[in-house]
Design an enzyme around this catalytic site. Structure first.
Site, PDB file in Angstrom:
ATOM      1  N   SER A  41      33.110  35.848  50.739  1.00  0.00           N
ATOM      2  CA  SER A  41      33.095  34.464  50.248  1.00  0.00           C
ATOM      3  C   SER A  41      33.281  33.525  51.427  1.00  0.00           C
ATOM      4  O   SER A  41      33.923  33.907  52.427  1.00  0.00           O
ATOM      5  CB  SER A  41      34.241  34.259  49.242  1.00  0.00           C
TER       6      SER A  41
ATOM      7  N   TYR B 251      42.896  34.898  46.666  1.00  0.00           N
ATOM      8  CA  TYR B 251      41.511  35.382  46.656  1.00  0.00           C
ATOM      9  C   TYR B 251      40.916  35.292  48.068  1.00  0.00           C
ATOM     10  O   TYR B 251      40.296  36.238  48.564  1.00  0.00           O
ATOM     11  CB  TYR B 251      40.729  34.520  45.669  1.00  0.00           C
TER      12      TYR B 251
ATOM     13  N   LYS C 130      39.305  38.127  50.674  1.00  0.00           N
ATOM     14  CA  LYS C 130      37.931  38.088  51.198  1.00  0.00           C
ATOM     15  C   LYS C 130      37.929  38.076  52.729  1.00  0.00           C
ATOM     16  O   LYS C 130      37.015  38.597  53.364  1.00  0.00           O
ATOM     17  CB  LYS C 130      37.186  36.877  50.631  1.00  0.00           C
TER      18      LYS C 130
HETATM   19  N1  LIG Z   1      30.425  32.935  41.952  1.00  0.00           N
HETATM   20  C1  LIG Z   1      30.849  32.450  43.105  1.00  0.00           C
HETATM   21  O1  LIG Z   1      30.930  31.214  43.316  1.00  0.00           O
HETATM   22  C2  LIG Z   1      31.242  33.371  44.203  1.00  0.00           C
HETATM   23  C3  LIG Z   1      31.481  32.819  45.474  1.00  0.00           C
HETATM   24  C4  LIG Z   1      31.859  33.664  46.504  1.00  0.00           C
HETATM   25  C5  LIG Z   1      31.951  35.022  46.288  1.00  0.00           C
HETATM   26  N2  LIG Z   1      31.722  35.542  45.031  1.00  0.00           N
HETATM   27  C6  LIG Z   1      31.871  36.983  44.856  1.00  0.00           C
HETATM   28  O2  LIG Z   1      30.714  37.497  44.246  1.00  0.00           O
HETATM   29  C7  LIG Z   1      31.027  38.721  43.591  1.00  0.00           C
HETATM   30  C8  LIG Z   1      30.390  38.733  42.215  1.00  0.00           C
HETATM   31  O3  LIG Z   1      30.985  37.725  41.428  1.00  0.00           O
HETATM   32  P1  LIG Z   1      30.181  36.839  40.384  1.00  0.00           P
HETATM   33  O4  LIG Z   1      30.363  35.441  40.805  1.00  0.00           O
HETATM   34  O5  LIG Z   1      28.818  37.372  40.180  1.00  0.00           O
HETATM   35  O6  LIG Z   1      31.107  37.058  39.099  1.00  0.00           O
HETATM   36  P2  LIG Z   1      30.824  37.483  37.585  1.00  0.00           P
HETATM   37  O7  LIG Z   1      29.548  36.904  37.099  1.00  0.00           O
HETATM   38  O8  LIG Z   1      32.060  37.158  36.857  1.00  0.00           O
HETATM   39  O9  LIG Z   1      30.614  39.062  37.705  1.00  0.00           O
HETATM   40  C9  LIG Z   1      31.654  39.907  38.069  1.00  0.00           C
HETATM   41  C10 LIG Z   1      31.188  41.333  37.803  1.00  0.00           C
HETATM   42  O10 LIG Z   1      32.201  42.224  38.250  1.00  0.00           O
HETATM   43  C11 LIG Z   1      32.547  43.121  37.189  1.00  0.00           C
HETATM   44  N3  LIG Z   1      33.943  43.469  37.402  1.00  0.00           N
HETATM   45  C12 LIG Z   1      35.017  42.658  37.413  1.00  0.00           C
HETATM   46  N4  LIG Z   1      36.129  43.354  37.704  1.00  0.00           N
HETATM   47  C13 LIG Z   1      35.741  44.635  37.890  1.00  0.00           C
HETATM   48  C14 LIG Z   1      36.408  45.839  38.223  1.00  0.00           C
HETATM   49  N5  LIG Z   1      37.731  45.889  38.396  1.00  0.00           N
HETATM   50  N6  LIG Z   1      35.680  46.972  38.324  1.00  0.00           N
HETATM   51  C15 LIG Z   1      34.339  46.955  38.138  1.00  0.00           C
HETATM   52  N7  LIG Z   1      33.661  45.860  37.819  1.00  0.00           N
HETATM   53  C16 LIG Z   1      34.348  44.709  37.703  1.00  0.00           C
HETATM   54  C17 LIG Z   1      32.224  42.350  35.919  1.00  0.00           C
HETATM   55  O11 LIG Z   1      31.866  43.201  34.817  1.00  0.00           O
HETATM   56  P3  LIG Z   1      32.874  43.782  33.697  1.00  0.00           P
HETATM   57  O12 LIG Z   1      33.631  42.603  33.144  1.00  0.00           O
HETATM   58  O13 LIG Z   1      31.961  44.424  32.713  1.00  0.00           O
HETATM   59  O14 LIG Z   1      33.719  44.755  34.413  1.00  0.00           O
HETATM   60  C18 LIG Z   1      30.957  41.614  36.358  1.00  0.00           C
HETATM   61  O15 LIG Z   1      29.834  42.458  36.252  1.00  0.00           O
HETATM   62  C19 LIG Z   1      32.562  38.806  43.588  1.00  0.00           C
HETATM   63  O16 LIG Z   1      32.995  39.681  44.600  1.00  0.00           O
HETATM   64  C20 LIG Z   1      32.988  37.392  43.913  1.00  0.00           C
HETATM   65  O17 LIG Z   1      34.260  37.355  44.521  1.00  0.00           O
HETATM   66  C21 LIG Z   1      31.373  34.736  44.001  1.00  0.00           C
END
Ligand SMILES: NC(=O)c1ccc[n+]([C@@H]2O[C@H](COP(=O)([O-])OP(=O)(O)OC[C@H]3O[C@@H](n4cnc5c(N)ncnc54)[C@H](OP(=O)(O)O)[C@@H]3O)[C@@H](O)[C@H]2O)c1
Length: 258
Positions: free
Chosen positions: A148, A161, A165
């Site tokens: 991130s 968080y 990261k």
């Molecule tokens: N969105 C942003 O603005 C942003 C910015 C920077 C970085 N990120 C990073 O991007 C990555 C993906 O996030 P996203 O934004 O796409 O979020 P999201 O749409 O909420 O998706 C998160 C995914 O992770 C799964 N998950 C959560 N906890 C888990 C665990 N303990 N074991 C296995 N699966 C798990 C969830 O599925 P289930 O609920 O079915 O387990 C879901 O498929 C993360 O690492 C996040 O920190 C996101």
């Protein structure tokens, strides 16, 4: 540049929605022989499979495994199933992430911090070990960790968080050093992307959240997915230890996270 994954098999954690699901879709569209998607809940995975099918993905190249990122045995099982189903495990995307501990660090609940670091920081190492021991040590591979911009710069409300990261970024560099030349290890550092995880950052004021990004829009999951595919592909074959901001210019062109 045409980033292709023909002949490659990928394992993507946290792929039932958001960035992980978009990555699976882009990988299948880029010619991957197989893509294994994982998340905690099989009902969410069923929904993801239906989405991929309705997007026209060749479902013979997709396999779902219910697996918790933060359970060590699940990493071994998911890598094992990937190799059993598609014959290899050339690519690992450590994408599963969580943020149950928002707020100032001095007030944060330490149980929530433990959970954050278990999923965001410890789990990616465990999954790297599993992919390496079962496949990549002998056959090579490419790993992408989803970090991130908060792992590069501090930001309000996301302290615990962001620390997780930052550690993930350092682990990326450390592993890139340790695993070269056989395995390339890179990271992406997204800005605010419109997913469930980040809802608290943008649903009440999307224009305001977009305005901290010089390109004046929030990211879509596909923006990050395409960068991940590039880093995994032959087009990225001279890249390792890279932390690529995919952030509408926040890191390279802005100077502040808010
Ligand atoms: N969105 C942003 O603005 C942003 C910015 C920077 C970085 N990120 C990073 O991007 C990555 C993906 O996030 P996203 O934004 O796409 O979020 P999201 O749409 O909420 O998706 C998160 C995914 O992770 C799964 N998950 C959560 N906890 C888990 C665990 N303990 N074991 C296995 N699966 C798990 C969830 O599925 P289930 O609920 O079915 O387990 C879901 O498929 C993360 O690492 C996040 O920190 C996101």
């Amino acid at each position: 540049m045409d980033a292709r994954l023909d002949g490659k098999v990928a394992l993507v954690t946290g792929a039932s929605r958001g960035i992980g699901l978009a990555t699976a879709r882009e990988m299948a569209g880029s010619g991957a022989d197989g893509v294994v998607i994982t998340s905690r809940r099989s009902d969410n995975l069923d929904h993801a499979l239906a989405e991929l099918e309705s997007a026209g993905v060749d479902m013979t190249r997709i396999h779902a495994v219910a697996a918790r990122a933060d359970v060590d045995e699940d990493a071994d099982r998911a890598v094992g199933e990937t190799i059993e189903r598609f014959g290899s495990c050339d690519i690992l995307v450590n994408n599963a992430g969580t943020n149950p501990a928002p707020g100032p660090l001095m007030d944060v609940d330490m149980g929530a911090v433990d959970k954050t670091w278990a999923v965001n920081q410890r789990a990616p190492l465990v999954w790297c070990q599993a992919a390496y021991r079962h496949w990549m040590r002998d056959h090579g591979g490419a790993i992408v960790n989803v970090a991130s911009v908060g792992g590069i710069r501090p930001a309000p409300v996301l302290g615990a968080y962001n620390i997780s990261k930052a550690a993930l970024i350092h682990m990326t560099n450390q592993l890139a050093f340790e695993l070269a030349p056989n395995v390339r290890v890179n990271a992406v550092a997204p800005g605010v992307v419109k997913t469930k995880l980040s809802e608290m950052l943008w649903t009440s004021d999307e224009a305001g959240a977009a305005s901290i990004h010089p390109l004046r829009r929030l990211g879509e999951p596909e923006d990050v997915a395409r960068a991940i595919v590039y880093l995994c592909s032959e087009s990225g074959s001279w890249l390792t230890g890279v932390v690529l901001p995919v952030d509408g210019g926040v890191i390279g062109a802005a100077g502040t996270l808010g």
